[in-house]
Enzyme design. Structure first.
Site, PDB file in Angstrom:
ATOM      1  N   TYR A 295       3.572   6.806   7.235  1.00 19.34           N
ATOM      2  CA  TYR A 295       4.335   6.466   6.033  1.00 19.34           C
ATOM      3  C   TYR A 295       5.549   7.392   5.900  1.00 19.34           C
ATOM      4  CZ  TYR A 295       0.436   3.450   4.560  1.00 19.34           C
ATOM      5  OH  TYR A 295      -0.529   2.468   4.490  1.00 19.34           O
TER       6      TYR A 295
ATOM      7  N   SER B  20      -1.631  -3.901  -0.763  1.00 17.63           N
ATOM      8  CA  SER B  20      -0.689  -4.798  -1.465  1.00 17.63           C
ATOM      9  C   SER B  20      -1.405  -5.608  -2.540  1.00 17.63           C
ATOM     10  CB  SER B  20       0.061  -5.711  -0.491  1.00 17.63           C
ATOM     11  OG  SER B  20       0.924  -4.956   0.312  1.00 17.63           O
ATOM     12  N   PRO B  21      -2.184  -4.945  -3.402  1.00 14.47           N
ATOM     13  CA  PRO B  21      -2.965  -5.677  -4.414  1.00 14.47           C
ATOM     14  C   PRO B  21      -2.086  -6.277  -5.501  1.00 14.47           C
ATOM     15  CG  PRO B  21      -3.108  -3.316  -4.820  1.00 14.47           C
ATOM     16  CD  PRO B  21      -2.375  -3.486  -3.513  1.00 14.47           C
ATOM     17  N   LEU B  22      -0.870  -5.747  -5.672  1.00 12.53           N
ATOM     18  CA  LEU B  22       0.034  -6.279  -6.701  1.00 12.53           C
ATOM     19  C   LEU B  22       0.947  -7.345  -6.112  1.00 12.53           C
ATOM     20  CD1 LEU B  22       1.144  -2.859  -8.330  1.00 12.53           C
ATOM     21  CD2 LEU B  22      -0.921  -4.203  -8.774  1.00 12.53           C
ATOM     22  N   ALA B  23       0.789  -7.629  -4.832  1.00 15.50           N
ATOM     23  CA  ALA B  23       1.659  -8.584  -4.133  1.00 15.50           C
ATOM     24  C   ALA B  23       3.134  -8.238  -4.376  1.00 15.50           C
ATOM     25  CB  ALA B  23       1.344 -10.014  -4.571  1.00 15.50           C
ATOM     26  N   GLY B  24       3.407  -6.953  -4.425  1.00 15.87           N
ATOM     27  CA  GLY B  24       4.796  -6.515  -4.611  1.00 15.87           C
ATOM     28  C   GLY B  24       5.361  -6.845  -5.980  1.00 15.87           C
TER      29      GLY B  24
END
Ligand SMILES: NC(=O)c1ccc[n+]([C@@H]2O[C@H](COP(=O)([O-])OP(=O)(O)OC[C@H]3O[C@@H](n4cnc5c(N)ncnc54)[C@H](OP(=O)(O)O)[C@@H]3O)[C@@H](O)[C@H]2O)c1
Length: 309
Positions: A51, A216-220
């Site tokens: 990262y 990516s649980p918030l889908a960006g």
């Protein structure tokens, strides 16, 4: 914040975690993000050696200044196995050990609580992974081990050689990325193309007490307030439903998106990637949101863009 146990380990951690992939390079901005997470009750931080080319782990270490004793109160997970220039995956003994040493030195800590293998390496020699894990455990540099983006058969394959149990599997998962669930619903139907070959990964992880972590649980943010760049009916309808539920329950839209994952009995741990302190607080509201079966399924149907079979 309610706690969950990672796999069969003694690690009791916040059921929402902070993903550190997008932390700012700026020390103060990064600290604001991390502190917002701690204030929200988050004690679990997800990293990877790659990262920001190592910069995210480096900036994270600023948290130790003026916080004696903090290391024992938080859980740090990092990952290894993806290499760049040239692009390849690498689960060799040398690379795993070298990567952990790099992470420890950037994070300014003596141990990782959990190390994940980032993406399946088809050239893996499982005996080498076993040797690397045993060594890292023995010298106290890593407490527990897991994988990311692995399907059930790949986990079983690795586990055959490992003496250390795999305790977590980190997978892409959100209300608009539902393949892990879809495959269990559309199996044996000829009118659906196979969305993935996940081979029952969700059920396998549950049976084996392997914690599923959602990346990516918030889908960006595309279903919780972020404007779309191009129109998309499925996303717009899901976003509208999320907004309506948030309004009804008096919580943030982000909370609804996170609560959808938390409602699943698999005890999924969302690894939220927002760096915005207000959005982190909004996500943590999910801990108090109880979605009914009807609400959960209505979000699922909107998110997959199709009614149930
Ligand atoms: N294992 C893997 O292969 C893998 C792959 C990718 C990621 N991960 C892990 O998963 C974590 C989360 O991934 P992610 O960051 O891709 O997922 P995410 O949590 O779905 O998305 C976070 C991004 O969405 C933006 N966002 C969220 N809500 C928004 C809103 N309402 N309006 C505008 N922007 C919004 C955030 O911007 P702000 O910061 O401005 O809020 C941030 O850029 C990462 O940090 C990493 O730890 C793992």
């Amino acid at each position: 914040m309610k706690l969950i146990r990672i796999g069969k380990t003694p690690l009791e951690v916040s059921r929402i975690a902070l993903g550190c992939m997008r932390l700012s390079d700026n020390r103060d901005t990064a600290l604001d993000t991390i502190k917002a997470a701690l204030d929200g009750g988050i004690n679990f931080f997800d990293h990877a050696d790659i990262y920001g080319g190592g910069k995210r782990e480096e900036v994270f270490a600023a948290i130790w200044d003026g916080n004696p004793g903090l290391r024992d109160r938080i859980v740090i997970q990092s990952k290894c196995g993806i290499r760049r220039a040239p692009q390849r995956f690498d689960f060799s003994y040398e690379y795993i050990v070298q990567s952990v040493d790099g992470s420890l030195s950037r994070l300014k800590t003596d141990y990782l609580d959990i190390l994940l293998l980032h993406r399946p390496d088809t050239l893996v020699e499982p005996e080498e992974v076993a040797r690397a894990f045993d060594h890292l455990k023995q010298v106290g540099k890593v407490r527990f081990f897991g994988v990311s983006n692995h399907m059930a058969s790949q986990i079983q394959f690795l586990q055959k050689w490992l003496s250390q149990p795999l305790v977590a599997n980190q997978l892409q998962f959100s209300v608009v990325h539902t393949h892990l669930i879809d495959e269990g619903i559309v199996m044996n139907r000829s009118d659906y193309p196979e969305p993935t070959r996940g081979e029952g990964t969700l059920e396998f992880c549950r049976m084996q007490d392997i914690t599923i972590q959602a990346w990516s649980p918030l889908a960006g943010g595309i279903v919780s307030g972020k404007p779309l760049e191009t129109p998309d009916e499925r996303i717009e309808e899901t976003a509208a439903l999320v907004a309506r539920m948030a309004e009804e329950k008096g919580v943030s839209q982000t909370a609804i998106v996170v609560a959808w994952l938390l409602r699943h009995p698999a005890r999924i741990q969302p690894i939220i990637g927002t760096t915005n302190p207000a959005r982190i607080a909004g996500a943590c509201q999910a801990d108090d949101v109880e979605l009914t079966r009807e609400e959960w399924y209505s979000l699922f149907i909107a998110g997959r863009g199709e009614s149930l079979p």
